[in-house]
Design a protein around this motif. Structure first.
Motif, PDB file in Angstrom:
ATOM      1  N   ASN A 123       0.851  -1.177   0.000  1.00 43.62           N
ATOM      2  CA  ASN A 123       0.000   0.000   0.000  1.00 43.62           C
ATOM      3  C   ASN A 123       0.894   1.236   0.000  1.00 43.62           C
ATOM      4  O   ASN A 123       1.836   1.328   0.801  1.00 43.62           O
ATOM      5  CB  ASN A 123      -0.895   0.027   1.238  1.00 43.62           C
ATOM      6  N   SER A 124       0.607   2.172  -0.894  1.00 36.04           N
ATOM      7  CA  SER A 124       1.413   3.385  -0.961  1.00 36.04           C
ATOM      8  C   SER A 124       0.506   4.607  -1.086  1.00 36.04           C
ATOM      9  O   SER A 124      -0.528   4.569  -1.769  1.00 36.04           O
ATOM     10  CB  SER A 124       2.397   3.326  -2.135  1.00 36.04           C
ATOM     11  N   VAL A 125       0.929   5.689  -0.408  1.00 34.56           N
ATOM     12  CA  VAL A 125       0.186   6.949  -0.400  1.00 34.56           C
ATOM     13  C   VAL A 125       1.169   8.080  -0.674  1.00 34.56           C
ATOM     14  O   VAL A 125       2.273   8.093  -0.109  1.00 34.56           O
ATOM     15  CB  VAL A 125      -0.518   7.180   0.956  1.00 34.56           C
ATOM     16  N   ILE A 126       0.782   9.031  -1.529  1.00 34.48           N
ATOM     17  CA  ILE A 126       1.626  10.180  -1.846  1.00 34.48           C
ATOM     18  C   ILE A 126       0.772  11.452  -1.800  1.00 34.48           C
ATOM     19  O   ILE A 126      -0.277  11.522  -2.443  1.00 34.48           O
ATOM     20  CB  ILE A 126       2.265  10.052  -3.241  1.00 34.48           C
ATOM     21  N   PHE A 127       1.231  12.448  -1.031  1.00 38.86           N
ATOM     22  CA  PHE A 127       0.678  13.797  -1.057  1.00 38.86           C
ATOM     23  C   PHE A 127       1.695  14.699  -1.748  1.00 38.86           C
ATOM     24  O   PHE A 127       2.875  14.681  -1.387  1.00 38.86           O
ATOM     25  CB  PHE A 127       0.411  14.320   0.360  1.00 38.86           C
ATOM     26  N   SER A 128       1.260  15.504  -2.709  1.00 35.66           N
ATOM     27  CA  SER A 128       2.211  16.325  -3.457  1.00 35.66           C
ATOM     28  C   SER A 128       1.724  17.764  -3.563  1.00 35.66           C
ATOM     29  O   SER A 128       0.518  18.047  -3.529  1.00 35.66           O
ATOM     30  CB  SER A 128       2.433  15.743  -4.858  1.00 35.66           C
ATOM     31  N   TYR A 129       2.708  18.657  -3.706  1.00 37.72           N
ATOM     32  CA  TYR A 129       2.425  20.076  -3.953  1.00 37.72           C
ATOM     33  C   TYR A 129       3.487  20.613  -4.905  1.00 37.72           C
ATOM     34  O   TYR A 129       4.690  20.377  -4.714  1.00 37.72           O
ATOM     35  CB  TYR A 129       2.441  20.886  -2.663  1.00 37.72           C
ATOM     36  N   SER A 130       3.039  21.320  -5.954  1.00 35.89           N
ATOM     37  CA  SER A 130       3.960  21.923  -6.911  1.00 35.89           C
ATOM     38  C   SER A 130       3.708  23.414  -6.989  1.00 35.89           C
ATOM     39  O   SER A 130       2.551  23.872  -7.006  1.00 35.89           O
ATOM     40  CB  SER A 130       3.786  21.311  -8.307  1.00 35.89           C
ATOM     41  N   TYR A 131       4.816  24.161  -7.048  1.00 35.58           N
ATOM     42  CA  TYR A 131       4.721  25.603  -7.206  1.00 35.58           C
ATOM     43  C   TYR A 131       5.348  26.009  -8.533  1.00 35.58           C
ATOM     44  O   TYR A 131       6.518  25.705  -8.805  1.00 35.58           O
ATOM     45  CB  TYR A 131       5.445  26.317  -6.053  1.00 35.58           C
ATOM     46  N   ASN A 132       4.548  26.668  -9.346  1.00 34.10           N
ATOM     47  CA  ASN A 132       5.018  27.223 -10.612  1.00 34.10           C
ATOM     48  C   ASN A 132       5.625  26.159 -11.524  1.00 34.10           C
ATOM     49  O   ASN A 132       6.484  26.470 -12.353  1.00 34.10           O
ATOM     50  CB  ASN A 132       6.036  28.333 -10.354  1.00 34.10           C
ATOM     51  N   LYS A 133       5.262  24.899 -11.344  1.00 35.71           N
ATOM     52  CA  LYS A 133       5.747  23.753 -12.123  1.00 35.71           C
ATOM     53  C   LYS A 133       7.244  23.488 -11.947  1.00 35.71           C
ATOM     54  O   LYS A 133       7.766  22.540 -12.536  1.00 35.71           O
ATOM     55  CB  LYS A 133       5.439  23.928 -13.614  1.00 35.71           C
ATOM     56  N   ASP A 134       7.929  24.311 -11.148  1.00 35.85           N
ATOM     57  CA  ASP A 134       9.370  24.167 -10.974  1.00 35.85           C
ATOM     58  C   ASP A 134       9.738  23.492  -9.654  1.00 35.85           C
ATOM     59  O   ASP A 134      10.763  22.821  -9.570  1.00 35.85           O
ATOM     60  CB  ASP A 134      10.066  25.531 -11.035  1.00 35.85           C
ATOM     61  N   TYR A 135       8.908  23.659  -8.643  1.00 38.84           N
ATOM     62  CA  TYR A 135       9.210  23.129  -7.309  1.00 38.84           C
ATOM     63  C   TYR A 135       8.111  22.152  -6.912  1.00 38.84           C
ATOM     64  O   TYR A 135       6.921  22.493  -6.916  1.00 38.84           O
ATOM     65  CB  TYR A 135       9.285  24.248  -6.276  1.00 38.84           C
ATOM     66  N   THR A 136       8.506  20.929  -6.573  1.00 41.47           N
ATOM     67  CA  THR A 136       7.534  19.911  -6.179  1.00 41.47           C
ATOM     68  C   THR A 136       7.961  19.282  -4.859  1.00 41.47           C
ATOM     69  O   THR A 136       9.128  18.897  -4.694  1.00 41.47           O
ATOM     70  CB  THR A 136       7.403  18.812  -7.247  1.00 41.47           C
ATOM     71  N   PHE A 137       7.013  19.167  -3.927  1.00 40.09           N
ATOM     72  CA  PHE A 137       7.235  18.497  -2.651  1.00 40.09           C
ATOM     73  C   PHE A 137       6.281  17.313  -2.568  1.00 40.09           C
ATOM     74  O   PHE A 137       5.093  17.438  -2.881  1.00 40.09           O
ATOM     75  CB  PHE A 137       6.982  19.449  -1.477  1.00 40.09           C
ATOM     76  N   GLU A 138       6.797  16.161  -2.148  1.00 44.43           N
ATOM     77  CA  GLU A 138       5.969  14.967  -2.022  1.00 44.43           C
ATOM     78  C   GLU A 138       6.212  14.296  -0.673  1.00 44.43           C
ATOM     79  O   GLU A 138       7.349  13.957  -0.341  1.00 44.43           O
ATOM     80  CB  GLU A 138       6.280  13.961  -3.136  1.00 44.43           C
ATOM     81  N   LEU A 139       5.149  14.128   0.082  1.00 47.23           N
ATOM     82  CA  LEU A 139       5.179  13.310   1.295  1.00 47.23           C
ATOM     83  C   LEU A 139       4.668  11.921   0.926  1.00 47.23           C
ATOM     84  O   LEU A 139       3.601  11.799   0.322  1.00 47.23           O
ATOM     85  CB  LEU A 139       4.287  13.915   2.382  1.00 47.23           C
ATOM     86  N   PHE A 140       5.426  10.871   1.271  1.00 48.16           N
ATOM     87  CA  PHE A 140       4.983   9.533   0.889  1.00 48.16           C
ATOM     88  C   PHE A 140       5.071   8.571   2.066  1.00 48.16           C
ATOM     89  O   PHE A 140       5.860   8.742   3.006  1.00 48.16           O
ATOM     90  CB  PHE A 140       5.807   9.002  -0.293  1.00 48.16           C
ATOM     91  N   TYR A 141       4.217   7.550   1.983  1.00 46.63           N
ATOM     92  CA  TYR A 141       4.198   6.477   2.978  1.00 46.63           C
ATOM     93  C   TYR A 141       4.000   5.171   2.222  1.00 46.63           C
ATOM     94  O   TYR A 141       3.162   5.075   1.326  1.00 46.63           O
ATOM     95  CB  TYR A 141       3.065   6.674   3.977  1.00 46.63           C
ATOM     96  N   ARG A 142       4.792   4.152   2.569  1.00 42.24           N
ATOM     97  CA  ARG A 142       4.710   2.856   1.889  1.00 42.24           C
ATOM     98  C   ARG A 142       4.793   1.736   2.923  1.00 42.24           C
ATOM     99  O   ARG A 142       5.692   1.720   3.770  1.00 42.24           O
ATOM    100  CB  ARG A 142       5.847   2.742   0.878  1.00 42.24           C
ATOM    101  N   TYR A 143       3.842   0.796   2.861  1.00 42.15           N
ATOM    102  CA  TYR A 143       3.851  -0.376   3.747  1.00 42.15           C
ATOM    103  C   TYR A 143       3.737  -1.620   2.878  1.00 42.15           C
ATOM    104  O   TYR A 143       2.778  -1.787   2.132  1.00 42.15           O
ATOM    105  CB  TYR A 143       2.696  -0.329   4.745  1.00 42.15           C
TER     106      TYR A 143
END
Length: 806
Positions: free
Chosen positions: A591-611
């Motif tokens: 099972n995998s979950v990803i939360f992501s946020y991108s700013y101006n298409k240049d900066y991307t942050f992803e929080l992920f969890y995998r079990y």
């Protein structure tokens, strides 16, 4: 009987779903192409672009009378232009909200004399879609490398110990044109390193595959190949020479053709390699908590191989509503020879040399892997409803013979004994599948998709080991064994994707029922298993404005035991190491979950969890009583990982774009020690870095460069701790003679820094493995292009099956 009942239930669900009415709004855009003197232009190129970002959307060719049409065009504003032999019409903007005839597009009929052709090289570009990252490499310095080098330069992809990972996650599946490559992991390297990347448009990294794809595996890497978009023919021939300690050679050719109804692409390459790899294994054997002796084995392996790779994709348009396709992927290895020479020194607890042995292992490997696909697609209407049927067959034969000669010596290195034996290993596997998919629009901005699939796998493995002489307890070489394994999988899925206001959604559910049966000649007990599992997927994206993008992904998947890993046959690689199969392997679930946020298409942050429960790992254990290293695939209780990814991509200038990835995560695994049966927990914070720069030089932009750097800090995998490594690489490409020739040059592992060191130290285990490949490789390549150089390329995607678990 359970399989029949399940098939009936799933089939009923499928046909209920397929009856949902199509309510979509997709339109037809048509017109015709003329010269300014009124003459119709046959086989002109007509290209459609989105007004919003001027990105290419679709292409077509005019018929013999100059008429053309685009089907399945959704409501939007577009730019359209026609071109022919260097002349083109002005751009025309159209707004599509109904079927539309735009009338004539006029091309200047003034002849052109081309004294010089200038090629503009495109830099690699990244496109973040709702469920995948698309890395475009066409016309870059990477396009004349082999596929293995391209993957190592692909954002988020890392190669560790010749294993492909995505941000440290293993179990990656490889696809070509949406068709899974059915090769054992050790053969994936040979295939990709022997295949040119010139025929590749892009690499898709699908971190959370949608319900349409098999639930098998986790991340998918889809290599999208070319086919012609407009009428005509072109091709190329190429030669790539590489030099490490030993030379390597790749010759190949690509051909593309498109007529009014027929489209064809054929690719072939031949590789001849000689490769050196060094290993060191240090084993500290323990009794009652104390080290009694240390075995240090230095192994030198030289591989010599010849390999033929070929692929063919054929499309035939029966009429406007019916299309037939045939595809073939084949790899033939007529000769793969390896010579392994190892010197194992045995020292007592005080560090004094007591004895040792020399081992020479000569092995010969031959294989053939051929996959064939037949596809039929029927369009019900111009709104986009269609039904597709796919038939697939794979034939895989593997033969490996080895001769091992071991000479034992005393403390003075005087030969005192020997142990020589032969091993003959053969595997034959057949895969069959049939699949049907139905797609229908739901309104103007949504689509519904459903499908059903049945796959059958028939595998047979045989081994003979002759002459083995060892009396220690626990050593049971399989002198003669036959293992039969059959697997049937019935699957169905339904999914919906939609766009409204500032939201995008893709959601689905896949059900798979599996039956397995194994029969081993050394036991009367049959191996049987059956299970039904459900695999939901969800992709959600919110774009409040052009600068901000939020995303959420969830995926459940399964990894089934490969046919070779479940094989119980025990195969000796040397006098002191053995590889063992495990008939008790269970499928694992992730099972995998990803939360992501991108700013101006240049900066991307992803929080992920995998079990990952019951994850399968190749574990290394030392048998302190028998003085033996055992390599066994086993179910690890669980893998847990969570962390933060940061991705930066930017066109810094017109001549320079850059990409940077930082992934910082905690990874932990729990496994059971094979001897003590103790539960062992190991965890570690790990940092992955990836940095890529793409540069363009000269006024005509005909010289490009790609510079890559990767770093991986210590990481836990199975029962091992892998120490850090880093690697630099550079590739240059120069266009010559206009578009007709390209010269490439590159160096991998520039500073000779790539080396992997794995340590296992817990309870009564204390051993170290060091992997030292010949990683610094200089390459020089040349390609000559011929035919209609005005042809543009498109790429073909198709459904696949689980060809990856041989």
């Amino acid at each position: 009987m359970p399989l029949f009942v399940t098939m009936l239930k799933v089939s009923t669900l499928f046909f209920l779903l397929i009856c949902i009415p199509a309510m979509g709004q997709e339109y037809k855009v048509s017109g015709h192409v003329k010269q300014t003197d009124g003459t119709e232009v046959a086989f002109a190129n007509i290209l459609l672009y989105k007004v919003s970002d001027t990105s290419f959307f679709k292409g077509a060719a005019s018929d013999e009378k100059g008429f053309f049409s685009f089907d399945n065009i959704i409501h939007n504003q577009y730019l359209i232009r026609a071109s022919y032999i260097g002349n083109h019409s002005p751009y025309t903007m159209v707004e599509v909200n109904s079927d539309l005839d735009i009338g004539p597009l006029y091309i200047d009929n003034k002849g052109q004399e081309l004294n010089e052709v200038v090629v503009v090289s495109q830099k690699p570009s990244l496109e973040q879609k709702v469920d995948r990252l698309v890395f475009n490499i066409e016309n870059t310095a990477l396009s004349d490398s082999d596929l293995w080098d391209v993957l190592k330069s692909t954002p988020t992809v890392f190669v560790m110990n010749d294993e492909i990972t995505v941000k440290g996650e293993r179990g990656v599946q490889i696809m070509i044109n949406d068709k899974k490559v059915n090769l054992p992991p050790e053969d994936i390297l040979n295939l990709l390193s022997g295949t040119s990347a010139k025929g590749v448009e892009s690499i898709e990294v699908i971190t959370t595959p949608p319900a349409k794809y098999d639930a098998e595996g986790g991340t998918l890497i889809n290599i999208k190949m070319k086919k012609n978009l407009v009428a005509g023919y072109n091709g190329s021939v190429y030669n790539r020479y590489s030099q490490g300690v030993f030379p390597r050679q790749m010759l190949g050719t690509n051909h593309y053709f498109k007529g009014k109804k027929l489209e064809l692409s054929v690719n072939y390459s031949f590789t001849q390699n000689k490769i050196l790899t060094n290993y060191t294994d240090i084993t500290n054997f323990i009794e009652e908590g104390e080290i009694t002796d240390t075995w240090t084995s230095d192994l030198e392996v030289i591989y010599r191989s010849k390999k033929h790779n070929t692929s063919a994709f054929l499309d035939y348009a029966i009429n406007d509503n019916n299309n037939l396709s045939f595809s073939a992927l084949a790899t033939l290895t007529p000769s793969y020879l390896s010579r392994d020479f190892s010197d194992t020194k045995i020292q007592d607890a005080n560090g004094s040399n007591t004895s040792g042995f020399l081992t020479l292992n000569d092995a010969k490997f031959e294989s053939i892997n051929a996959a064939f696909y037949l596809d039929y697609k029927h369009k019900f209407n111009d709104q986009g409803s269609n039904l597709a049927v796919n038939l697939h067959y794979t034939h895989y034969d593997y033969d490996k013979d080895q001769e091992l000669e071991t000479d034992f010596y005393d403390s003075n290195r005087v030969i005192v004994g020997e142990n020589n034996f032969n091993t003959f290993n053969h595997q034959h596997t057949h895969l069959y599948s049939v699949q049907s998919d139905f797609v229908s629009p739901l309104g103007e901005s949504a689509n519904f998709e459903t499908g059903i699939k049945y796959a059958l796998i028939d595998s047979e493995s045989y081994i003979t080991q002759e002459g083995f002489d060892r009396e220690q307890e626990g050593i049971e070489p399989t002198e003669d064994g036959l293992f039969l394994y059959d697997e049937g999988i019935l699957a169905s899925y339904a999914s919906v994707d939609a766009k409204w206001n500032k939201w995008s959604l893709k959601s689905g559910l896949r059900a798979e029922y599996t039956e397995t049966k194994g029969d081993y000649s050394h036991t009367e007990e049959k191996i049987k298993n059956h299970y039904l599992e459900f695999f939901p997927t969800l992709f959600l994206q919110f774009n409040p404005n052009r600068k901000h993008r939020f995303g959420f992904n969830y995926k459940r998947s399964i990894i089934r035991p490969s046919y070779s890993k479940i094989n119980p046959i025990q195969v000796f690689q040397s006098n002191s190491s053995v590889v063992e199969g495990n008939v008790n392997l269970k499928p694992s679930f992730k099972n995998s979950v990803i939360f992501s946020y991108s700013y101006n298409k240049d900066y991307t942050f992803e929080l992920f969890y995998r079990y990952h429960r019951d994850i399968m790992r190749l574990l290394t254990f030392q048998d302190n009583e028998s003085k033996l290293l055992r390599f066994i695939t086993n179910n690890v209780d669980r893998e847990l990982a969570y962390g933060l990814d940061f991705i930066y991509r930017k066109d810094v200038t017109r001549f320079w774009d850059t990409y940077f990835l930082s992934s910082y995560f905690y990874g932990a695994e729990r496994f059971t020690d094979i001897q003590s049966q103790n539960k062992i927990d190991q965890g570690l914070w790990t940092l992955l870095l990836q940095f890529s720069n793409n540069l363009t030089f000269l006024e005509d932009r005909s010289l490009t460069a790609n510079i890559d750097f990767s770093y991986v800090s210590p990481v836990i995998t199975g029962n091992s701790r892998q120490e850090f490594y880093n690697e630099w690489g550079i590739t240059l490409k120069k266009n010559v003679w206009g578009k007709k020739g390209t010269v490439t040059m590159g160096v991998t592992d520039v500073f000779r820094q790539f080396k992997l060191r794995n340590t296992r130290k817990y309870d009564n285990q204390f051993n170290i493995s060091i992997y030292k490949p010949d990683a610094r490789i200089f390459s020089l390549g040349f390609r000559y292009n011929f035919g209609n150089m005005k042809i543009r390329d498109n790429y073909k995607s198709k459904d696949t099956d689980e060809r990856d678990r041989l």
